[in-house]
Enzyme design. Structure first.
Site, mmCIF file in Angstrom:
data_model
loop_
_atom_site.group_PDB
_atom_site.id
_atom_site.type_symbol
_atom_site.label_atom_id
_atom_site.label_comp_id
_atom_site.label_asym_id
_atom_site.label_seq_id
_atom_site.Cartn_x
_atom_site.Cartn_y
_atom_site.Cartn_z
ATOM 1 C CB SER A 110 -0.911 0.015 1.223
ATOM 2 O OG SER A 110 -0.152 -0.098 2.399
ATOM 3 C CG ASN A 145 -3.994 -4.644 12.980
ATOM 4 O OD1 ASN A 145 -3.397 -4.555 11.909
ATOM 5 N ND2 ASN A 145 -4.395 -5.801 13.477
ATOM 6 C CG HIS A 155 -39.891 23.085 -11.681
ATOM 7 N ND1 HIS A 155 -40.252 21.790 -11.415
ATOM 8 C CD2 HIS A 155 -40.490 23.841 -10.726
ATOM 9 C CE1 HIS A 155 -41.050 21.759 -10.353
ATOM 10 N NE2 HIS A 155 -41.196 22.990 -9.914
ATOM 11 C CB SER A 169 -13.120 24.573 -29.432
ATOM 12 O OG SER A 169 -13.215 23.765 -30.585
ATOM 13 C CE LYS A 194 -17.588 25.253 -27.963
ATOM 14 N NZ LYS A 194 -18.829 25.086 -27.238
ATOM 15 C CG ASN A 219 -15.495 25.047 -24.532
ATOM 16 O OD1 ASN A 219 -16.561 25.558 -24.878
ATOM 17 N ND2 ASN A 219 -14.753 24.318 -25.346
ATOM 18 C CD GLU A 242 -17.588 21.885 -19.576
ATOM 19 O OE1 GLU A 242 -18.306 21.186 -20.291
ATOM 20 O OE2 GLU A 242 -16.574 22.492 -20.000
ATOM 21 C CE1 TYR A 279 -6.111 -3.125 8.782
ATOM 22 C CE2 TYR A 279 -5.165 -5.303 8.479
ATOM 23 C CZ TYR A 279 -5.337 -4.009 8.048
ATOM 24 O OH TYR A 279 -4.744 -3.593 6.893
ATOM 25 C CD GLN A 297 -2.632 -2.519 2.131
ATOM 26 O OE1 GLN A 297 -1.979 -2.798 3.127
ATOM 27 N NE2 GLN A 297 -2.412 -3.071 0.952
HETATM 28 N N1 ARG Z 1 -0.985 -1.222 5.291
HETATM 29 C C1 ARG Z 1 -1.960 -1.681 6.235
HETATM 30 C C2 ARG Z 1 -3.240 -0.863 6.081
HETATM 31 O O1 ARG Z 1 -3.195 0.175 5.540
HETATM 32 C C3 ARG Z 1 -1.459 -1.526 7.610
HETATM 33 C C4 ARG Z 1 -2.036 -2.505 8.583
HETATM 34 C C5 ARG Z 1 -1.587 -3.861 8.288
HETATM 35 N N2 ARG Z 1 -1.913 -4.751 9.335
HETATM 36 C C6 ARG Z 1 -1.770 -6.049 9.190
HETATM 37 N N3 ARG Z 1 -2.063 -6.751 10.200
HETATM 38 N N4 ARG Z 1 -1.403 -6.599 8.070
HETATM 39 O O2 ARG Z 1 -4.287 -1.270 6.500
#
Ligand code: ARG
Length: 468
Positions: free
Chosen positions: A31, A118, A164, A285, A291, A293, A298, A325, A330
């Site tokens: 992550s 966690n 409306h 454009s 144009k 825009n 948008e 957890y 993640q």
């Molecule tokens: N990268 C994990 C998350 O964002 C951190 C926690 C991971 N905990 C574990 N027991 N694998 O959730």
């Protein structure tokens, strides 16, 4: 299967694994690309956690100083771009812990005592979101200030109000702008509510069961600027309500921004021609030379779809997960950061769009002569002469139908034409149904009269000045 090569660099695999982790697993489970952004919070929380460990006599003073020094160096390295992030270490937490080992040696091996990723990730995220809420709140106030300035300038200028998207009743442009202000005010206050609930420290909950190290969690909370500590360690590491609330707040902001921008888009079209958006926020454009825009507006309208998608994404992610957890959680960061980035960049641009928009008060005013805009006022006129409203509504309906047939607006009818519908109508009707008069008399609290708009503005200014 690959035999472990002096095991792996990831400390979480410790002594339990015989085989090295598959490369695809590394990529799939990492992550890092998302949670790198939590580095500051991760380091600050680790610093205060180390202090708590020292005070609970789990680590020595010397260990503590080494850890603190190491973390400070890591912070500098990350900020100067020198830090070497390693994907195989899964996430920001393990990257920092592994780096600490290189800086502080054996002392670093003690930082994770009584702590789990966690409770760590939840702590970091909460800290990060509290900071983000402050940032967004400042930007909301900035947009509100821009709105107030424009509203003040145009508190008397009349325009057609719509329901409306059909001509409804005359309003002041300042009044319409102050409606935007109110929407943002609720957004602001929702964020403060969410911040209050986010401000609960999970650290000390460890993996799910709490810890045995007699850490002073209340002191830890105070030092990390949390208002309270979590009551239940299982809940503390399972809970992502604060993230859901945050995304819910941002999606409401997204919906608001989409509506505000939709109005600016419509108003800047040639048919309306109510406003002119600053060129620096518009594009041309590739084929049509004429144009201009409103792309920023948008994309703000379009991008808000992501804020709704992100909320639904996180709700779906959390639904049905058993406590405590689960690695699924993640994924929350993708949703969170995407909505956060949308809100920050959009709000920044919105205040500039509003500051720079030119208002065509002439066109707004002349449009008040369309659509029998003061038909309701004509009914009010009859009420003022003693007719019951429902009856007046019917009479005016007939007057409108007559005017349409004769290709006239109601204010273009002669007194004798009016009199065919009701004898109660006198010469004074002409003033009564003037758009300026219609607006002036809507003087109830929160109404569109210039006087009321100024009152709204005064109240708004006072409120904004109280925000820190
Ligand atoms: N990268 C994990 C998350 O964002 C951190 C926690 C991971 N905990 C574990 N027991 N694998 O959730």
């Amino acid at each position: 299967m690959v035999k472990k090569k002096s095991q792996t660099t990831n400390p979480s695999r410790g002594g339990r694994f015989e085989h090295a982790v598959n490369k695809l697993t590394i990529r799939y489970t990492s992550s890092l690309e998302q949670d790198k952004r939590l580095y500051q919070e991760d380091i600050v929380a680790s610093m205060k956690y180390a202090l708590a460990l020292k005070e609970a006599k789990v680590i020595t003073n010397k260990d503590y100083s080494k850890i603190l020094k190491g973390l400070k160096i890591i912070l500098k390295e990350i900020e100067s771009g020198k830090f070497e992030w390693k994907e195989e270490l899964e996430d920001v937490h393990m990257n920092i812990e592994a780096a600490l080992r290189r800086k502080a040696g054996n002392a670093a091996k003690k930082i994770h005592t009584g702590r789990s990723r966690n409770d760590q990730v939840s702590t970091d995220l909460r800290l990060f979101l509290m900071k983000s809420i402050d940032e967004i709140s400042v930007l909301i106030s900035k947009v509100q200030n821009s709105i107030i300035k424009k509203a003040q300038k145009h508190h008397k200028d009349i325009m057609p109000g719509f329901t409306h998207l059909q001509m409804a009743q005359p309003v002041t442009f300042g009044h319409h702008l102050m409606a935007w202000y109110e929407m943002l005010n609720r957004d602001y206050s929702r964020l403060q509510d969410t911040k209050r609930r986010t401000s609960s420290l999970p650290l000390g909950s460890a993996a799910l069961a709490g810890n045995r190290y007699k850490l002073d969690r209340k002191l830890l909370a105070k030092r990390l600027n949390f208002k309270e500590i979590s009551n239940n360690s299982i809940d503390a590491v399972s809970d992502r309500d604060f993230s859901i609330e945050f995304l819910s707040n941002i999606s409401i902001i997204g919906v608001h921004l989409s509506r505000v921008n939709e109005e600016m888009i419509i108003w800047s079209s040639s048919q309306f021609d109510y406003i002119d958006l600053p060129e620096e926020f518009c594009t041309g454009s590739s084929i049509m030379p004429q144009k201009k825009n409103p792309d920023v507006a948008e994309l703000m309208r379009g991008g808000s779809a992501r804020t709704v998608a992100n909320l639904v994404g996180l709700l779906t992610l959390m639904k049905g997960l058993p406590l405590a957890y689960n690695r699924d959680m993640q994924e929350d960061k993708r949703f969170l950061f995407d909505s956060l980035d949308y809100s920050i960049s959009s709000l920044e641009l919105l205040s500039m769009l509003i500051d720079g928009m030119n208002v065509n008060t002439k066109k707004m005013k002349s449009d008040c002569n369309l659509g029998h805009l003061t038909a309701t006022e004509l009914a009010d006129y009859l009420v003022s002469k003693g007719m019951a409203f429902r009856r007046a509504h019917e009479v005016v309906g007939k007057i409108v139908a007559f005017s349409n047939k004769n290709k006239k607006q109601i204010f273009e009818l002669s007194l004798s034409e009016f009199k065919k519908f009701s004898n109660l109508i006198e010469k004074d009707v002409m003033t009564f149904i003037k758009p300026e008069e219609a607006v002036r008399t809507k003087d109830s609290i929160g109404g569109t009269s210039p006087k009321q708009v100024l009152t709204q503005i005064k109240k708004a200014k006072k409120l904004l000045s109280l925000r820190s």
